[in-house]
Design an enzyme around this catalytic site. Structure first.
Site, short mmCIF file in Angstrom:
data_model
loop_
_atom_site.label_atom_id
_atom_site.label_comp_id
_atom_site.label_asym_id
_atom_site.label_seq_id
_atom_site.Cartn_x
_atom_site.Cartn_y
_atom_site.Cartn_z
N ASN A 105 0.87 -1.18 0.00
CA ASN A 105 0.00 0.00 0.00
C ASN A 105 0.91 1.23 0.00
O ASN A 105 1.55 1.53 1.01
CB ASN A 105 -0.87 -0.04 1.26
CG ASN A 105 -1.66 1.24 1.46
OD1 ASN A 105 -1.82 2.03 0.54
ND2 ASN A 105 -2.16 1.44 2.67
N LYS A 133 0.03 4.26 -0.17
CA LYS A 133 -0.63 5.40 0.49
C LYS A 133 -0.45 6.67 -0.36
O LYS A 133 -0.46 6.60 -1.57
CB LYS A 133 -0.06 5.60 1.90
CG LYS A 133 0.00 4.31 2.71
CD LYS A 133 0.25 4.57 4.17
CE LYS A 133 0.48 3.25 4.88
NZ LYS A 133 0.27 3.33 6.31
N HIS A 160 -9.39 0.76 4.90
CA HIS A 160 -8.11 0.93 5.59
C HIS A 160 -8.33 1.83 6.81
O HIS A 160 -9.12 2.77 6.75
CB HIS A 160 -7.08 1.54 4.63
CG HIS A 160 -5.70 1.51 5.18
ND1 HIS A 160 -5.25 2.43 6.09
CD2 HIS A 160 -4.66 0.65 4.96
CE1 HIS A 160 -4.00 2.14 6.43
NE2 HIS A 160 -3.62 1.07 5.75
N GLU A 195 -6.73 4.21 7.98
CA GLU A 195 -6.54 5.65 7.73
C GLU A 195 -7.77 6.26 7.08
O GLU A 195 -8.10 7.41 7.31
CB GLU A 195 -5.27 5.86 6.88
CG GLU A 195 -4.02 5.61 7.70
CD GLU A 195 -2.83 5.10 6.91
OE1 GLU A 195 -2.81 5.22 5.67
OE2 GLU A 195 -1.90 4.56 7.56
N GLU A 236 -5.29 -5.57 10.45
CA GLU A 236 -4.29 -4.53 10.67
C GLU A 236 -4.58 -3.82 12.00
O GLU A 236 -5.38 -2.87 12.03
CB GLU A 236 -4.33 -3.51 9.54
CG GLU A 236 -4.06 -4.09 8.18
CD GLU A 236 -3.49 -3.03 7.25
OE1 GLU A 236 -2.35 -3.20 6.81
OE2 GLU A 236 -4.18 -2.03 6.99
N GLY A 264 2.35 1.80 10.81
CA GLY A 264 3.28 2.93 10.69
C GLY A 264 3.94 3.31 12.00
O GLY A 264 4.56 4.36 12.11
N SER A 279 3.46 -2.63 10.31
CA SER A 279 4.91 -2.61 10.45
C SER A 279 5.59 -3.93 10.04
O SER A 279 6.53 -4.38 10.70
CB SER A 279 5.31 -2.20 11.88
OG SER A 279 4.81 -0.91 12.15
N GLY A 309 2.82 -1.27 4.29
CA GLY A 309 2.83 0.15 3.97
C GLY A 309 4.26 0.62 3.76
O GLY A 309 4.85 0.44 2.69
C1 PEP Z 1 -0.68 -0.24 5.88
O1 PEP Z 1 -0.63 0.86 5.37
O2 PEP Z 1 -1.62 -0.98 5.60
C2 PEP Z 1 0.38 -0.63 6.81
C3 PEP Z 1 0.29 -1.80 7.40
O3 PEP Z 1 1.41 0.26 7.02
P1 PEP Z 1 2.83 -0.08 7.70
O4 PEP Z 1 3.35 -1.32 7.06
O5 PEP Z 1 3.69 1.12 7.39
O6 PEP Z 1 2.60 -0.25 9.16
#
Ligand code: PEP
Length: 252
Positions: free
Chosen positions: A11, A13, A97, A99, A169, A175, A215, A236
């Site tokens: 992703n 973003k 998601h 966010e 998630e 993040g 992460s 991400g």
């Molecule tokens: C995501 O954006 O779905 C995500 C898991 O981000 P990150 O890997 O940066 O934690």
């Protein structure tokens, strides 16, 4: 993991302009050209979709979108339709998601409508669910996920859902550099699979891909992928660089 082909999805973003997205896609195509038996997806921003699609055409990488709107067309400034996504080359759509839930008022109800439109267009939805830190601390993880799944998948039939993947998630792990431990992730994935089994049936539950996000990095992907109910990852930050994303894809 039983006969489920893993899905590793990136992703991107709101990162990368058109040129940067093309460049990363180009690099990734070369780095993962030898990967077999893993579905790979990247979801760049809308402006880069068609350009990235040209770069990955003929490769083992599929294109995903980060959002979709449920109307076919009309006066909906700033939104994107299924037809637009299909014409740009998308195969997958990331829906709900955290966010989007947190900053753009996405609810379980809008998630449900977006999954419906995605399935109607034969695109493959990746439904994102997860609890916040506060919800986990107050022992509400399972009830939050239960509601996100039941409301998000309300009124769908068994046949509708065979292309759906669920991304667990935990919001506190996105993040932040904090990954759920493999045991924490497995516990939740197992719960999700049994809920799908109860709500639909065991065949759907055992064929459905449940992927983990939060992460994920080259150094934690292998231990996560070793867990029975973890079928891949939604990545991400570590998907933005082709080298680190390719290591995740190869579980190196
Ligand atoms: C995501 O954006 O779905 C995500 C898991 O981000 P990150 O890997 O940066 O934690």
């Amino acid at each position: 993991m039983q006969n489920r082909v893993p899905l590793i999805a990136g992703n991107w973003k709101m990162y990368k302009n058109c040129f940067e997205a093309e460049h990363t896609a180009d690099e990734l195509v070369k780095l993962v050209s030898d990967v077999k038996n893993i579905d790979i997806m990247i979801a760049p921003s809308f402006t880069s979709l068609a350009l990235v699609n040209k770069k990955i055409s003929g490769s083992n990488i599929s294109l995903g979108a980060q959002n979709i709107f449920w109307e076919d067309e009309g006066a909906f400034t700033g939104e994107i339709s299924k037809n637009m996504l299909i014409s740009a080359g998308c195969t997958y759509v990331i829906i709900g998601h955290s966010e989007r839930r947190q900053y753009f008022n996405e609810t379980n109800k809008t998630v449900n409508k977006k999954i419906k439109t995605t399935l109607e267009s034969k695109l493959k939805p990746v439904l994102c669910i997860g609890e916040t830190e506060l919800e986990r601390e107050s022992k509400k993880t399972f009830s939050v996920l239960d509601k996100q799944i039941k409301d998000g998948l309300q009124d769908f039939t068994l046949e509708d859902l065979d292309s759906l993947s669920i991304a667990y998630e935990p919001v506190w792990a996105i993040g932040t550099g904090k990954t759920a431990t493999k045991e924490q992730a497995q516990e939740v994935h197992k719960f999700i699979r049994s809920l799908i089994s109860k709500e639909f049936n065991t065949e759907l539950a055992s064929s459905m891909r449940i992927i983990y996000g939060g992460s994920v990095k080259p150094d934690n992907i292998s231990e996560l992928m070793n867990m029975t109910d973890i079928d891949g990852a939604l990545v991400g930050g570590a998907s933005l660089k082709s080298k680190s994303f390719s290591k995740i894809i190869k579980f190196e």
